[in-house]
Design a protein around this motif. Structure first.
Motif, PDB file in Angstrom:
ATOM      1  N   LEU A  21      23.593  89.669  23.031  1.00  0.00           N
ATOM      2  CA  LEU A  21      23.993  89.296  24.379  1.00  0.00           C
ATOM      3  C   LEU A  21      23.284  88.015  24.815  1.00  0.00           C
ATOM      4  O   LEU A  21      22.169  87.725  24.379  1.00  0.00           O
ATOM      5  N   THR A  22      23.930  87.269  25.702  1.00  0.00           N
ATOM      6  CA  THR A  22      23.407  86.002  26.195  1.00  0.00           C
ATOM      7  C   THR A  22      23.055  86.117  27.670  1.00  0.00           C
ATOM      8  O   THR A  22      23.804  86.748  28.441  1.00  0.00           O
ATOM      9  N   VAL A  23      21.948  85.524  28.076  1.00  0.00           N
ATOM     10  CA  VAL A  23      21.566  85.515  29.489  1.00  0.00           C
ATOM     11  C   VAL A  23      22.636  84.761  30.276  1.00  0.00           C
ATOM     12  O   VAL A  23      22.958  83.609  29.985  1.00  0.00           O
ATOM     13  N   THR A  24      23.191  85.440  31.293  1.00  0.00           N
ATOM     14  CA  THR A  24      24.308  84.874  32.056  1.00  0.00           C
ATOM     15  C   THR A  24      24.121  85.157  33.538  1.00  0.00           C
ATOM     16  O   THR A  24      23.939  86.320  33.923  1.00  0.00           O
ATOM     17  N   PRO A  25      24.139  84.121  34.391  1.00  0.00           N
ATOM     18  CA  PRO A  25      24.009  84.336  35.837  1.00  0.00           C
ATOM     19  C   PRO A  25      25.272  84.965  36.413  1.00  0.00           C
ATOM     20  O   PRO A  25      26.342  84.942  35.783  1.00  0.00           O
ATOM     21  N   PRO A  26      25.198  85.523  37.612  1.00  0.00           N
ATOM     22  CA  PRO A  26      26.346  86.241  38.180  1.00  0.00           C
ATOM     23  C   PRO A  26      27.414  85.329  38.766  1.00  0.00           C
ATOM     24  O   PRO A  26      27.153  84.192  39.149  1.00  0.00           O
ATOM     25  N   THR A  27      28.599  85.862  38.824  1.00  0.00           N
ATOM     26  CA  THR A  27      29.689  85.292  39.605  1.00  0.00           C
ATOM     27  C   THR A  27      29.746  86.072  40.914  1.00  0.00           C
ATOM     28  O   THR A  27      29.770  87.314  40.903  1.00  0.00           O
ATOM     29  N   VAL A  28      29.754  85.354  42.047  1.00  0.00           N
ATOM     30  CA  VAL A  28      29.648  86.003  43.351  1.00  0.00           C
ATOM     31  C   VAL A  28      30.913  85.753  44.163  1.00  0.00           C
ATOM     32  O   VAL A  28      31.429  84.630  44.201  1.00  0.00           O
ATOM     33  N   LYS A  29      31.412  86.790  44.811  1.00  0.00           N
ATOM     34  CA  LYS A  29      32.609  86.688  45.634  1.00  0.00           C
ATOM     35  C   LYS A  29      32.460  87.567  46.872  1.00  0.00           C
ATOM     36  O   LYS A  29      32.063  88.728  46.764  1.00  0.00           O
ATOM     37  N   VAL A  30      32.753  87.001  48.056  1.00  0.00           N
ATOM     38  CA  VAL A  30      32.746  87.766  49.297  1.00  0.00           C
ATOM     39  C   VAL A  30      34.179  88.117  49.671  1.00  0.00           C
ATOM     40  O   VAL A  30      35.056  87.240  49.726  1.00  0.00           O
ATOM     41  N   LEU A  31      34.416  89.394  49.921  1.00  0.00           N
ATOM     42  CA  LEU A  31      35.728  89.881  50.324  1.00  0.00           C
ATOM     43  C   LEU A  31      35.730  90.124  51.822  1.00  0.00           C
ATOM     44  O   LEU A  31      34.829  90.772  52.359  1.00  0.00           O
TER      45      LEU A  31
END
Length: 301
Positions: free
Chosen positions: A138-148
């Motif tokens: 696995l690779t270190v990956t930052p989050p994808t953020v979304k406000v609903l």
């Protein structure tokens, strides 16, 4: 010192109560397999001669005793002796050494605690260290953020009564590892009231996701000039990076605007009628006073 182990459950059975007088470092670690780790716990508590180290595995609540430093004497539990060692001084600073990160269970929370060896007093815990041993595939990956945004259907409860708040949802997804914190801002100001965040990130396949909810007053949401921002901090092993998403308040539905205008007009009409009544009442009082004064003058004559 064999009898000492009889008192260990007194320490952790009450849970981990973090103390400001016991410091622990680092707060977070993300390490590759086969690396070595050194954690520190320090205190300045008078008469405390022992520092204990505990492990809390992911998904569990109970703490497992790894070992302790009594003055400069170290003792590691038999089941951990091939994985950990201790050094330092129980009166001030002690170190936990993870000899080699080869075991999956090394990804855990580690807590240092200070206390007097033969005392019934509760241990004073540090804030803890969160350690993740990276999986090789696995690779270190930052989050994808979304406000609903809030749902238009979120207006009435089961009894058809208007709800006082609207709910915004922040979704952070596709990150690894799970070293994240979530906070909300309204027009740039951090808010805590009305915020509910998942206690821990959930894993799906090789990545994690976490959700947070913000309850805002009904009128605040229907303010198009307002900005609601969700920010997620992510520790990648070297630095903390931030990912944000925001949404503006909504236009009030047509029915809401018409109702507002109707209420405003009714309020203005009521206010006008009230002023008119006040004026009439004032004139009436003046006439009464004038009439009373005239009667008094005629009687005096």
């Amino acid at each position: 010192m064999i009898w000492y182990h009889l008192f260990i459950p007194i320490i952790w059975i009450n849970g981990v109560a973090s103390s400001q007088v016991v410091q622990q470092a680092p707060a977070e670690l993300v390490k590759p397999v086969n690396d070595e780790v050194k954690l520190m716990c320090t205190h300045k508590i008078t008469h405390c001669n022992t520092i204990l180290w505990y492990q809390r595995s992911k998904g569990e609540t109970a703490l497992k005793l790894i070992g302790y430093m009594y003055y400069k004497h170290s003792n590691v539990e038999p089941s951990f002796r091939h994985q950990f060692s201790l050094s330092g001084d129980g009166e001030s600073t002690a170190y936990l050494h993870i000899l080699s990160l080869k075991h999956p269970e090394h990804s855990a929370d580690y807590f240092g605690a200070a206390r007097a060896l033969c005392s019934f007093a509760e241990a004073q815990f540090g804030a803890g260290t969160k350690l993740t041993v990276l999986e090789t595939n696995l690779t270190v990956t930052p989050p994808t953020v979304k406000v609903l945004g809030a749902s238009d259907k979120e207006c009435l409860d089961r009894n058809n009564k208007k709800l006082p708040n609207k709910t915004l949802v922040c979704v952070a997804s596709d990150f690894y590892p799970d070293h994240v914190n979530v906070f909300w801002q309204v027009d740039g100001e951090v808010v805590n009231n009305g915020v509910t965040t998942d206690r821990a990130a959930r894993r799906t396949g090789g990545t994690y996701h976490i959700t947070s909810r913000l309850r805002v007053p009904f009128k605040l949401w229907y303010s198009p000039h307002r900005n609601f921002t969700c920010t997620v901090s992510f520790f990648d092993g070297n630095n903390t990076v931030y990912r944000s998403s925001w949404i503006s308040g909504a236009e009030a539905p047509q029915i809401q605007r018409e109702r507002y205008l109707r209420i405003s007009c009714n309020a203005k009409l009521s206010y006008t009628v009230l002023i008119a009544k006040s004026c009439i009442y004032g004139v009436f009082v003046i006439l009464l006073v004038w009439k009373f004064q005239g009667s008094s003058e005629r009687q005096n004559k």
